[in-house]
Design an enzyme around this catalytic site. Sequence first.
Site, PDB file in Angstrom:
ATOM      1  N   ASN A   1       0.804  -1.380   0.072  1.00 15.50           N
ATOM      2  CA  ASN A   1      -0.130  -0.068   0.012  1.00 15.50           C
ATOM      3  C   ASN A   1       1.013   1.191   0.024  1.00 15.50           C
ATOM      4  OD1 ASN A   1      -3.074  -0.375   0.005  1.00 15.50           O
ATOM      5  ND2 ASN A   1      -2.352  -2.049   1.633  1.00 15.50           N
TER       6      ASN A   1
ATOM      7  N   MET B   1       1.261  -2.235  12.279  1.00 15.03           N
ATOM      8  CA  MET B   1       0.508  -3.330  12.910  1.00 15.03           C
ATOM      9  C   MET B   1       0.579  -3.058  14.472  1.00 15.03           C
ATOM     10  SD  MET B   1      -0.336  -4.934  10.204  1.00 15.03           S
ATOM     11  CE  MET B   1      -1.261  -6.328  11.029  1.00 15.03           C
ATOM     12  N   ARG B   2       0.600  -2.052  14.925  1.00 20.50           N
ATOM     13  CA  ARG B   2       0.735  -1.707  16.382  1.00 20.50           C
ATOM     14  C   ARG B   2      -0.490  -0.683  16.562  1.00 20.50           C
ATOM     15  NH1 ARG B   2       4.635  -3.938  18.868  1.00 20.50           N
ATOM     16  NH2 ARG B   2       6.179  -4.689  17.480  1.00 20.50           N
TER      17      ARG B   2
ATOM     18  N   LEU C   1      -1.699   2.669  18.061  1.00 11.72           N
ATOM     19  CA  LEU C   1      -0.952   4.033  18.462  1.00 11.72           C
ATOM     20  C   LEU C   1      -1.529   4.513  19.810  1.00 11.72           C
ATOM     21  CD1 LEU C   1      -0.848   6.002  15.211  1.00 11.72           C
ATOM     22  CD2 LEU C   1       1.256   5.036  16.370  1.00 11.72           C
TER      23      LEU C   1
ATOM     24  N   ASN D   1      -5.517   5.435   8.089  1.00 12.24           N
ATOM     25  CA  ASN D   1      -5.254   4.004   8.280  1.00 12.24           C
ATOM     26  C   ASN D   1      -6.117   3.095   7.016  1.00 12.24           C
ATOM     27  OD1 ASN D   1      -4.192   1.545   9.377  1.00 12.24           O
ATOM     28  ND2 ASN D   1      -6.224   0.878  10.260  1.00 12.24           N
TER      29      ASN D   1
ATOM     30  N   HIS E   1      -7.600  -0.499   6.355  1.00 12.85           N
ATOM     31  CA  HIS E   1      -8.096  -1.738   6.861  1.00 12.85           C
ATOM     32  C   HIS E   1      -8.773  -2.866   5.832  1.00 12.85           C
ATOM     33  CE1 HIS E   1      -9.225  -4.415  10.356  1.00 12.85           C
ATOM     34  NE2 HIS E   1     -10.289  -4.306   9.858  1.00 12.85           N
TER      35      HIS E   1
ATOM     36  N   ASP F   1      -8.432   7.752  15.139  1.00 19.14           N
ATOM     37  CA  ASP F   1      -8.986   7.955  16.204  1.00 19.14           C
ATOM     38  C   ASP F   1      -8.231   7.274  17.391  1.00 19.14           C
ATOM     39  OD1 ASP F   1     -10.674   5.959  16.448  1.00 19.14           O
ATOM     40  OD2 ASP F   1     -12.409   7.180  16.409  1.00 19.14           O
ATOM     41  N   GLU F   2      -8.957   7.430  18.716  1.00 18.72           N
ATOM     42  CA  GLU F   2      -8.253   6.713  19.699  1.00 18.72           C
ATOM     43  C   GLU F   2      -8.699   5.160  19.970  1.00 18.72           C
ATOM     44  OE1 GLU F   2      -7.875   8.774  23.619  1.00 18.72           O
ATOM     45  OE2 GLU F   2      -7.841  10.439  22.382  1.00 18.72           O
TER      46      GLU F   2
ATOM     47  N   ASP G   1      -9.379   0.726  14.811  1.00 18.35           N
ATOM     48  CA  ASP G   1     -10.122   0.948  13.499  1.00 18.35           C
ATOM     49  C   ASP G   1     -11.572   1.511  13.320  1.00 18.35           C
ATOM     50  OD1 ASP G   1      -8.039  -0.633  12.347  1.00 18.35           O
ATOM     51  OD2 ASP G   1      -8.908  -2.370  12.909  1.00 18.35           O
TER      52      ASP G   1
HETATM   53  C1  GRF Z   1      -3.208  -4.672   4.199  1.00 17.02           C
HETATM   54  O1  GRF Z   1      -3.999  -5.712   4.003  1.00 17.02           O
HETATM   55  C2  GRF Z   1      -3.781  -3.439   5.021  1.00 17.02           C
HETATM   56  O2  GRF Z   1      -5.338  -3.158   5.064  1.00 17.02           O
HETATM   57  C3  GRF Z   1      -3.390  -3.960   6.370  1.00 17.02           C
HETATM   58  O3  GRF Z   1      -2.296  -4.398   6.355  1.00 17.02           O
HETATM   59  C4  GRF Z   1      -1.960  -5.076   5.209  1.00 17.02           C
HETATM   60  C5  GRF Z   1      -0.722  -4.421   4.930  1.00 17.02           C
HETATM   61  O4  GRF Z   1      -0.337  -4.838   3.605  1.00 17.02           O
HETATM   62  N1  GRF Z   1      -3.401  -2.777   7.517  1.00 17.02           N
HETATM   63  P1  GRF Z   1       0.972  -4.123   2.734  1.00 17.02           P
HETATM   64  O5  GRF Z   1       1.939  -4.023   3.667  1.00 17.02           O
HETATM   65  O6  GRF Z   1       0.509  -2.584   2.548  1.00 17.02           O
HETATM   66  O7  GRF Z   1       1.121  -4.888   1.456  1.00 17.02           O
END
Ligand code: GRF
Length: 216
Positions: A30, A106-107, A109, A123, A125, A157-158, A161
Site C-alpha cells: 500500500n 501493525m501496532r 498508536l 489507516n 483496513h 482516532d483513539e 479501526d
Molecule cells: C493490508 O491488508 C492493510 O489493509 C492492512 O495490512 C496490510 C498491509 O499490506 N492494514 P501491505 O504491507 O500494504 O502490503
Amino acid sequence: MKDRESDSMDPETPVDKKRIAFLASGRGSNFQAVIDAVAAAEIPAVCVGLITDNPGAYAIERAKGAGIPVTVVDYARFPSKAAYEEALLSAMRGCRADLFVLAGYMRILGAGIVREFSGRMMNIHPALLPAFSGLHAQRQAIEYGVKVAGCTVHLVDEGMDTGPIVVQRCVPVLPDDDETALADRILAEEHEALPLAVKLFCEDRLEVAGRRVRVR
Ligand code: GRF
C-alpha cells in the site's frame, strides 16, 4: 499553521504540495501504491519519510528505491511501550508531515500520538468497517460467511479501526474463497482506495463533521 508556513519556505516542499509520511510494519504494497501515485503526479504531495517499527520490513526497500528517508524505531529495542511511543512520537515530529499514512502499521498508536496528529492520520483496513476490525479481518469475513467484503480507509482516532471513514471499496466473497484468495482480491482494491483517500486529503477536499467525511 506555523509549521506549514515555515515548510513553505522549505525549498523541498512546494507550497501547493503536502508533506506525507508513512508508518508501515511489513510488505508495504500500500505504501508503494501511494509512492507510485505521487510519482505519477496524481497526488500533490512529497513523500518525506517512512517510519517502521520493524527493521526487517520490506517497506524499507521500497522507501530506499524511491529515495524516501527511513527511520527505524525498532519496537524490540525499547524497555516499554511508553519508551517506544516516545521515540516514535519524536520521529513523527521530525517528519513535519501534513499527513501520516498508516500503511500496514501493525501496532495500536497511543492516545498521545493520536491526539497530537488528530485529523492528520489515515489507516487502511482490509474490511468493510465497522465489521471485522482488528487482526485477520479477511479470515473473520470468511468465517462469518459474508457475501461482500472490502477495504476501508479511515482517519485514526483513539479506538481500534473506529475513525471517520474516508473511502470504502467492496469485493464479492466467492464460494470457494480461502483467506488468501479473499485477501488478494481486497488488496487490489486497497491499492486504489488508499491513493484516492490520500489524494483527497492532499487536495484539501475532505470535510470532517463528527463521524461523517464529506468529499468536496
Ligand atoms: C493490508 O491488508 C492493510 O489493509 C492492512 O495490512 C496490510 C498491509 O499490506 N492494514 P501491505 O504491507 O500494504 O502490503
